[in-house]
Scaffold this motif. Structure first.
Motif: not given
Length: 314
Positions: A87-101
């Motif tokens: 799973v975490f090869n495909h997504v990270g673990m951090e907040p983006s601080g940007d809009d959801y889209n």
């Protein structure tokens, strides 16, 4: 002296009506045209403790689509299907601080994978990891997983909302094709197939009680005391709750952590899934949203409840 649950039962209806005025500070989402029909002044809340005792107030009979709330549970199913490393090869673990889209950081920050599984790009990548030999099988597994956690065999997707989103989701299509170009989606993944499952997942329809029941299972570490079953491994519930705190309220998650301090996930239909670890699952509906996509009246009510009962985990 009344228990906390008895006190909530007595006071929740009045507090909910006090919070209802906050609906006038926002507006109903209309970028998915079908969502625009929701009543702007609606507000409902159901709270269920880990033994299944229930308190309801306001417009709890109102059905609504899960939208981004669904991302919490597809993450859990993907973890159960594939494990943490995959799973975490495909997504990270951090907040983006940007809009959801937003797709900004997909291009600017190496290695070009989504920052976390609760923004749209990350949720699309997660949906692609759900096991199944066809889109129908993938979606059926998602729907049945949701039904099990909610304790309701009738949950299904709203065809009108699904069609409306499918016809207008130009930004999500852009995100998905960008993910494929970045090899986050594999070569043999058909983008439109992933999106079809994702749109149906987001259009799954619930009410406050069903959502609160889902929250109750998470509050109890994946174990459903009502049925006596472990539905989700505890480790994966830990992961999901952490993402709810850091990323669950879009790019207002830090503010909500300070103001309420409980794990929560919102959706643009106006739903909010919240939980008090070890104690309560909470389902809220308030379709009028602030500019960051969170229910204005729902936020007001959850912050009031958390302050009243000192629920903050911090």
């Amino acid at each position: 002296m009344p228990t906390e649950m008895e006190h909530i039962t007595e006071h929740l209806p009045g507090w909910l009506e006090e919070s209802r005025h906050a609906a006038s500070e926002g507006k109903v989402a209309d970028y998915i045209p079908e969502l625009a029909h929701a009543p702007a002044d609606a507000l409902g809340c159901t709270l269920i403790d880990t033994n299944g005792n229930t308190v309801t107030a306001g417009d709890c009979s109102l059905s609504f689509t899960m939208q981004s709330i669904s991302k919490v549970f597809t993450l859990l199913l993907a973890l159960m299907d594939r494990g943490e490393e995959r799973v975490f090869n495909h997504v990270g673990m951090e907040p983006s601080g940007d809009d959801y889209n937003s797709m900004l950081k997909l291009e600017l920050v190496e290695p070009g994978k989504p920052f976390n599984p609760l923004i749209n790009a990350g949720a699309i990548a997660i949906t692609a990891l759900i096991k199944g030999d066809s889109t129908d099988e993938q979606f059926t597994r998602i729907r049945d997983f949701f039904r099990t956690i909610a304790g309701n065999p009738d949950i299904d997707y709203n065809h009108g909302v699904y069609t409306s989103e499918q016809q207008t989701a130009h930004r999500n299509r852009s995100l998905a094709y960008f993910l494929k170009d970045n090899d986050v989606l594999s070569d043999d993944t058909e983008v439109e197939d992933v999106l079809d499952v994702y749109f149906r997942q987001c259009a799954l329809e619930v009410n406050c009680e069903q959502l609160a029941r889902m929250g109750m299972v998470l509050a109890n570490g994946g174990f459903d005391l009502v049925t006596g079953q472990e539905l989700i491994p505890y480790r994966y519930v830990q992961i999901a709750k952490t993402f709810m705190v850091t990323c669950g309220m879009y790019n207002a998650s830090g503010e909500f952590a300070i103001q309420a301090g409980i794990p929560a996930k919102s959706g643009v239909s106006g739903g909010i899934l919240a939980l008090v670890p070890g104690r309560y699952g909470i389902g809220v509906i308030g379709p009028s949203l602030n500019r960051k996509g969170n229910s204005t009246a729902g936020l007001h009510l959850l912050q009031k409840l958390s302050a009243q009962y000192n629920w903050s985990i911090f």
